[in-house]
Design an enzyme around this catalytic site. Sequence first.
Site, PDB file in Angstrom:
ATOM      1  N   ARG A 194      -6.075  -0.373  14.225  1.00  0.00           N
ATOM      2  CA  ARG A 194      -6.126  -0.124  12.770  1.00  0.00           C
ATOM      3  C   ARG A 194      -6.237  -1.445  12.015  1.00  0.00           C
ATOM      4  NH1 ARG A 194      -6.027   3.260  15.331  1.00  0.00           N
ATOM      5  NH2 ARG A 194      -8.229   3.015  14.898  1.00  0.00           N
ATOM      6  N   ASN A 230      -1.192   3.486   1.175  1.00  0.00           N
ATOM      7  CA  ASN A 230      -2.023   2.856   2.194  1.00  0.00           C
ATOM      8  C   ASN A 230      -1.354   1.609   2.759  1.00  0.00           C
ATOM      9  OD1 ASN A 230      -3.888   4.817   1.547  1.00  0.00           O
ATOM     10  ND2 ASN A 230      -5.028   3.496   0.142  1.00  0.00           N
ATOM     11  N   HIS A 244       4.497   2.716   2.136  1.00  0.00           N
ATOM     12  CA  HIS A 244       4.578   3.028   3.564  1.00  0.00           C
ATOM     13  C   HIS A 244       4.440   1.792   4.447  1.00  0.00           C
ATOM     14  CE1 HIS A 244       3.283   7.397   2.465  1.00  0.00           C
ATOM     15  NE2 HIS A 244       4.555   7.152   2.205  1.00  0.00           N
ATOM     16  N   GLY A 253      -7.181   9.530  -4.792  1.00  0.00           N
ATOM     17  CA  GLY A 253      -7.454   9.633  -3.369  1.00  0.00           C
ATOM     18  C   GLY A 253      -6.267  10.010  -2.506  1.00  0.00           C
ATOM     19  N   SER A 288      -3.801  13.471  -1.132  1.00  0.00           N
ATOM     20  CA  SER A 288      -3.720  14.925  -1.044  1.00  0.00           C
ATOM     21  C   SER A 288      -2.495  15.491  -1.749  1.00  0.00           C
ATOM     22  CB  SER A 288      -3.678  15.340   0.435  1.00  0.00           C
ATOM     23  OG  SER A 288      -2.566  14.730   1.076  1.00  0.00           O
TER      24      SER A 288
END
Length: 228
Positions: A56, A87, A104, A170, A172
């Site tokens: 990642r 993000n 996060h 962006g 959910s």
Amino acid sequence: MKRLVVLTGAGISAESGLATFRDSGGLWEGYRVEDVATPEAWHRNQKMVLDFYNERRKKALEAKPNRGHEILAELQNDFDLTVITQNVDDLHERAGSKNVIHLHGSLFESRSTLDPSLVYKINGWELNLGEKCERGSQLRPNIVWFGEMVPLMEEAAYITSLADFFLVVGTSMVVYPAAGLINEVPRSVPKYIIDPKIPDILPSPNLHFISEIASVGMEKVRKLLVNN
């Protein structure tokens, strides 16, 4: 200067080519989230987790900020801007945003498994088994995994409560506690949600939906905000 608070999610980074696991049946680059993004996964197989985040990190370094990131950074000229992001990449910072809260965690930091206050910058893209903190414990990605507390949530909620304008870009709106931030915004404050798939949330006063990808929706919202 009025305060603009923006909550961003994986959708804004998707335009830069970074995958989101919620668009692929619960898989993230072919991995089950339970196998790479939980404390249990770490206890089961540290090497798998480290390898996953190394990949990642490598992809994030290859990605470039897109127009959505850039517009947010440009809005600093008109507003006291805070970006609260779910993000773990650094695309907001590379686009020029100065005040970014990573709810996060960050791909580009490691932390001690013994003492969470010991956090280190990762140079390059690799974090491997055998790399230890100053107290001798294995370093892990400084990521908030599923099932862990979100240390910066209280700060984010306080900043959100002071907003003059609030944007959601962006995301959910199903990952809590971050999704609950919209409930901290005063009812009188204009709120804009930008996403191709409008989240299933209850309507409320001054809530506006813009069904667009981040870069297109941000262009529309910028005009509304600057002319407000």
